[in-house]
Design a protein around this motif. Structure first.
Motif, PDB file in Angstrom:
ATOM      1  N   PRO A  19      -1.317  20.709 -29.258  1.00 44.77           N
ATOM      2  CA  PRO A  19      -1.762  20.752 -30.652  1.00 44.77           C
ATOM      3  C   PRO A  19      -2.084  22.167 -31.128  1.00 44.77           C
ATOM      4  O   PRO A  19      -2.529  23.018 -30.350  1.00 44.77           O
ATOM      5  N   PHE A  20      -1.889  22.396 -32.427  1.00 48.71           N
ATOM      6  CA  PHE A  20      -2.111  23.716 -33.005  1.00 48.71           C
ATOM      7  C   PHE A  20      -3.511  24.239 -32.711  1.00 48.71           C
ATOM      8  O   PHE A  20      -3.688  25.403 -32.357  1.00 48.71           O
ATOM      9  N   SER A 130       7.671  31.222 -20.308  1.00 55.52           N
ATOM     10  CA  SER A 130       7.877  30.611 -21.618  1.00 55.52           C
ATOM     11  C   SER A 130       6.994  29.374 -21.715  1.00 55.52           C
ATOM     12  O   SER A 130       6.527  28.846 -20.705  1.00 55.52           O
ATOM     13  N   ALA A 131       6.779  28.928 -22.939  1.00 55.09           N
ATOM     14  CA  ALA A 131       5.995  27.712 -23.144  1.00 55.09           C
ATOM     15  C   ALA A 131       6.652  26.527 -22.451  1.00 55.09           C
ATOM     16  O   ALA A 131       5.964  25.677 -21.880  1.00 55.09           O
ATOM     17  N   SER A 132       7.983  26.479 -22.469  1.00 54.16           N
ATOM     18  CA  SER A 132       8.690  25.375 -21.796  1.00 54.16           C
ATOM     19  C   SER A 132       8.410  25.388 -20.299  1.00 54.16           C
ATOM     20  O   SER A 132       8.156  24.344 -19.690  1.00 54.16           O
ATOM     21  N   THR A 133       8.442  26.577 -19.697  1.00 50.96           N
ATOM     22  CA  THR A 133       8.178  26.714 -18.264  1.00 50.96           C
ATOM     23  C   THR A 133       6.748  26.281 -17.954  1.00 50.96           C
ATOM     24  O   THR A 133       6.501  25.575 -16.970  1.00 50.96           O
ATOM     25  N   VAL A 134       5.816  26.674 -18.805  1.00 49.00           N
ATOM     26  CA  VAL A 134       4.409  26.317 -18.598  1.00 49.00           C
ATOM     27  C   VAL A 134       4.218  24.810 -18.754  1.00 49.00           C
ATOM     28  O   VAL A 134       3.550  24.168 -17.932  1.00 49.00           O
ATOM     29  N   ARG A 135       4.815  24.219 -19.783  1.00 49.10           N
ATOM     30  CA  ARG A 135       4.693  22.760 -19.964  1.00 49.10           C
ATOM     31  C   ARG A 135       5.276  22.019 -18.764  1.00 49.10           C
ATOM     32  O   ARG A 135       4.694  21.040 -18.286  1.00 49.10           O
ATOM     33  N   GLN A 136       6.415  22.492 -18.239  1.00 45.54           N
ATOM     34  CA  GLN A 136       7.030  21.848 -17.073  1.00 45.54           C
ATOM     35  C   GLN A 136       6.127  21.984 -15.851  1.00 45.54           C
ATOM     36  O   GLN A 136       5.981  21.039 -15.069  1.00 45.54           O
ATOM     37  N   ALA A 137       5.505  23.148 -15.686  1.00 45.36           N
ATOM     38  CA  ALA A 137       4.595  23.349 -14.548  1.00 45.36           C
ATOM     39  C   ALA A 137       3.380  22.431 -14.654  1.00 45.36           C
ATOM     40  O   ALA A 137       2.925  21.873 -13.648  1.00 45.36           O
ATOM     41  N   ILE A 138       2.858  22.248 -15.858  1.00 49.06           N
ATOM     42  CA  ILE A 138       1.733  21.319 -16.045  1.00 49.06           C
ATOM     43  C   ILE A 138       2.182  19.904 -15.712  1.00 49.06           C
ATOM     44  O   ILE A 138       1.494  19.167 -15.003  1.00 49.06           O
ATOM     45  N   LYS A 139       3.356  19.529 -16.202  1.00 49.67           N
ATOM     46  CA  LYS A 139       3.914  18.186 -15.943  1.00 49.67           C
ATOM     47  C   LYS A 139       4.032  17.936 -14.441  1.00 49.67           C
ATOM     48  O   LYS A 139       3.753  16.854 -13.959  1.00 49.67           O
ATOM     49  N   ARG A 161     -11.785  19.991 -18.222  1.00 44.91           N
ATOM     50  CA  ARG A 161     -11.818  18.576 -18.637  1.00 44.91           C
ATOM     51  C   ARG A 161     -11.313  18.416 -20.067  1.00 44.91           C
ATOM     52  O   ARG A 161     -10.759  17.385 -20.421  1.00 44.91           O
ATOM     53  N   ALA A 162     -11.508  19.448 -20.893  1.00 45.57           N
ATOM     54  CA  ALA A 162     -11.067  19.387 -22.291  1.00 45.57           C
ATOM     55  C   ALA A 162      -9.559  19.222 -22.402  1.00 45.57           C
ATOM     56  O   ALA A 162      -9.060  18.713 -23.409  1.00 45.57           O
ATOM     57  N   ALA A 163      -8.828  19.635 -21.379  1.00 43.72           N
ATOM     58  CA  ALA A 163      -7.364  19.550 -21.406  1.00 43.72           C
ATOM     59  C   ALA A 163      -6.831  18.320 -20.676  1.00 43.72           C
ATOM     60  O   ALA A 163      -5.612  18.142 -20.570  1.00 43.72           O
ATOM     61  N   LEU A 164      -7.704  17.463 -20.198  1.00 44.87           N
ATOM     62  CA  LEU A 164      -7.286  16.299 -19.413  1.00 44.87           C
ATOM     63  C   LEU A 164      -6.281  15.423 -20.156  1.00 44.87           C
ATOM     64  O   LEU A 164      -5.220  15.080 -19.621  1.00 44.87           O
ATOM     65  N   ASP A 165      -6.564  15.052 -21.409  1.00 47.18           N
ATOM     66  CA  ASP A 165      -5.648  14.213 -22.185  1.00 47.18           C
ATOM     67  C   ASP A 165      -4.324  14.929 -22.444  1.00 47.18           C
ATOM     68  O   ASP A 165      -3.256  14.314 -22.387  1.00 47.18           O
ATOM     69  N   LEU A 166      -4.396  16.206 -22.732  1.00 49.07           N
ATOM     70  CA  LEU A 166      -3.188  16.989 -22.972  1.00 49.07           C
ATOM     71  C   LEU A 166      -2.317  17.043 -21.718  1.00 49.07           C
ATOM     72  O   LEU A 166      -1.098  16.843 -21.785  1.00 49.07           O
ATOM     73  N   ARG A 167      -2.926  17.291 -20.572  1.00 49.14           N
ATOM     74  CA  ARG A 167      -2.154  17.306 -19.309  1.00 49.14           C
ATOM     75  C   ARG A 167      -1.505  15.947 -19.064  1.00 49.14           C
ATOM     76  O   ARG A 167      -0.337  15.868 -18.680  1.00 49.14           O
ATOM     77  N   GLN A 168      -2.244  14.886 -19.319  1.00 50.56           N
ATOM     78  CA  GLN A 168      -1.700  13.547 -19.111  1.00 50.56           C
ATOM     79  C   GLN A 168      -0.531  13.283 -20.055  1.00 50.56           C
ATOM     80  O   GLN A 168       0.488  12.726 -19.656  1.00 50.56           O
ATOM     81  N   ASN A 169      -0.663  13.703 -21.306  1.00 43.42           N
ATOM     82  CA  ASN A 169       0.408  13.534 -22.285  1.00 43.42           C
ATOM     83  C   ASN A 169       1.668  14.281 -21.829  1.00 43.42           C
ATOM     84  O   ASN A 169       2.783  13.761 -21.937  1.00 43.42           O
ATOM     85  N   LEU A 170       1.500  15.492 -21.330  1.00 39.62           N
ATOM     86  CA  LEU A 170       2.659  16.262 -20.841  1.00 39.62           C
ATOM     87  C   LEU A 170       3.322  15.556 -19.656  1.00 39.62           C
ATOM     88  O   LEU A 170       4.553  15.526 -19.552  1.00 39.62           O
ATOM     89  N   LYS A 171       2.537  14.981 -18.782  1.00 39.66           N
ATOM     90  CA  LYS A 171       3.089  14.273 -17.618  1.00 39.66           C
ATOM     91  C   LYS A 171       3.880  13.034 -18.041  1.00 39.66           C
ATOM     92  O   LYS A 171       4.857  12.670 -17.399  1.00 39.66           O
TER      93      LYS A 171
END
Length: 179
Positions: A19-20, A130-139, A161-171
């Motif tokens: 999210p922005f 890149s953001a794509s690489t970072v998102r894939q690494a989180i996933k 903990r604030a990023a828990l939902d975001l990490r789950q969404n990426l996965k």
């Protein structure tokens, strides 16, 4: 360091997996040591689904070119009002749409009196950051890659903990790579 002021336009449309509000927080934390940045939300004026819809979806190159030219026409008006004389863009070897946009900027901006500087993409261990690489690494729960690629402020956020939902969404998202 080359400029008295740097206008940093944050893509503010909320269509990203991150999210922005979070992206803005991370960018500001990661650049807090720089005292000459003026932050702007892009709103619906530049790099938005209204001015550049093909940035947000897979699209034909000719359509992407037209969208890029529209987005640049709007940026040129903003640049004139803010006396922007240079635009820095990140090198983009993996995203076809962004690569085309960079090419068009390198052609169109100098014609409008705005220097276009392509900043080489940073690499870590031979892999571009890149953001794509970072998102894939989180996933993939690849924290070693994230630790190597991210500024500490961003790594701290994604481990919180604030990023828990975001990490789950990426996965749970099938494709986290930008085209």
């Amino acid at each position: 360091a080359e400029n008295d002021f740097v206008h940093l336009f944050l893509v503010s449309e909320d269509v990203s997996l991150v999210p922005f509000k979070i992206r803005a927080q991370l960018v500001k934390a990661g650049t807090a040591h720089l005292g000459n940045i003026i932050y702007h939300e892009s709103g619906s004026y530049i790099i938005s689904s209204a001015t550049f819809p093909s940035y947000f979806q897979k699209d034909d190159a000719a359509v992407s070119r037209g969208h890029a030219l529209l987005d640049l026409a709007i940026f040129q008006r903003i640049a004139a009002k803010l006396d922007i004389q240079r635009r820095y863009v990140g090198e983009e070897p993996t995203s076809a749409v962004t690569g085309l946009y960079n090419q068009i900027m390198q052609e169109a901006l100098p014609a409008a009196g705005i220097e276009c500087i392509v900043v080489p993409r940073r690499e870590q261990n031979g892999q571009i950051i890149s953001a794509s690489t970072v998102r894939q690494a989180i996933k993939n729960d690849d924290w070693a890659t994230l630790q190597a690629m991210l500024p500490q402020s961003t790594l701290d956020f994604f481990q919180s903990r604030a990023a828990l939902d975001l990490r789950q969404n990426l996965k749970e998202t099938a494709n986290v790579i930008h085209h």
